[in-house]
Design an enzyme around this catalytic site. Sequence first.
Site: not given
Ligand code: WQD
Length: 329
Positions: A144, A140, A116
Site C-alpha cells: 500500500k 501487505y 490502509s
Molecule cells: C482485530 C483484533 C486481533 C481475529 C487487519 C489487517 C490490517 C487491516 C485491517 C486492511 C486484533 C483480534 C482477531 C480473531 C482475535 N486490513 N482477533 N481473534 O489485525 O487489526 O487488522 O485488518 O487494510 O492490515 O492486519 O484486524 O480483525 O484481524 O483483528 O482476537 O480470530 O481482533 O488480535 O486485536 P487487524 P483483525
Amino acid sequence: MKVLLFGGAGYIGTHVALEFLERKDTVGIFDNLSSGLRSNVSPDALFYEGDIQDKKRVIQVLEEGWDVVIHLAAFKAAGESMLRPVKYSENNITGSLNLITGCIKTGVKHFILSSSAAVYGEPSYLPVDENHPKNPTNYYGYTKLCVEENLKWYAQLKDLTYVSLRYFNAAGYDKEGRMRGLENNPANLIPVVMEVAMGIRPNLLVFGNDYDTIDGTGVRDYVHVTDLAKGHVLAADYLLANKGNLVVNLGSEEGLSVQQILDTARKITGKEIDAQYVDRRPGDPAKLVASSEMAYKTLGWKAQDSSVETIIETTWKVYQANQKRMKAR
Ligand code: WQD
C-alpha cells in the site's frame, strides 16, 4: 460523474458503489470476482469482468472515459502477505501500477486509492495521524505504501491528482441490508465472531489478554463501511473540484477492545459465543486508533455510523439473511 471502481464487487467496493448510485452517478465495476461477488453488483451499475494484471483489458475499459477511478482491487490479508509475497507483489503492486499508468495513457485524471492503517506499522504514538512514521510490519502494508509513493510521483510528473484513503478496521454492513453475499473465509475479528454466533465455528480465539489495554485484549479503531464509502464520494468531489492531492486517515477515533466487541455481540445476537483466550498473534500491536482530524478538515468527513452497536447489528442482520438464503436453496 462517471466513476470506475476496480474491485467494486468486493466488501468495501460494493458499499462504495451504493453511495455513488444513490447520487445517480454512472458507476462502472471492474472485478475478477476472485473474492468479489457478482450478486453484490447492482443492476444499475455497468459490470466489466477483468483482472487488473491484464493490462489490455484495463486499458480497454479505461478508454470508455471516466472522471474518477477508485482502486479497491487488492488482496488484504496481512498474514498471508508474509507467506505469499509474490501474490501480493503481482496484484497489489504490479496490478496497481497497471491502473495508474493506464490512467495516464487514457487521460483519466483523478485516482482514489484504498490504502490502509497498515502503512504505519507499530504505532509510536496515539492517536495515529498522517504524519506518523511509515514502517509497515507486514508486506501487505508495504504494498500500500509503495502504491501511495507511486501516486505521489505520478502526481508530480503527469496530469494526475489523487486521494489516498487510509482505512482503519473496516467493519459492519449496509444498514438497509442491500448486501446479498458475504466475504469468503473471513479472518477478521467481527466476521469470526459472527460465524461462532451462527454455529459455523466452534469458538473465537482471542489473541492475547495481557496487553496494556482497558481489559487486556487488543484495541482497534473500527469504522463502519458505509462511513468509509461516504469518504470516497467526498474524495471524488474533492478531486473534481481541483483541490489537489490528499492522503487521509479514515477512522472512528474510538478504540474498542476484542472483549468489548465480544460482549456487544453476545448481547445483540443473544448467543453465547464461546471464546478461548490464547497467545498473542505475532505482529499485532496492543492498540491502534486513528486521528481523523485531517479528513474532517479537508473532506468534511467524520464517522457517523461507527458505534459498536451499529457495526454488530448490521453485520448480524446480513449473516442471518444469508443463513436463510442458504437454507432456502
Ligand atoms: C482485530 C483484533 C486481533 C481475529 C487487519 C489487517 C490490517 C487491516 C485491517 C486492511 C486484533 C483480534 C482477531 C480473531 C482475535 N486490513 N482477533 N481473534 O489485525 O487489526 O487488522 O485488518 O487494510 O492490515 O492486519 O484486524 O480483525 O484481524 O483483528 O482476537 O480470530 O481482533 O488480535 O486485536 P487487524 P483483525
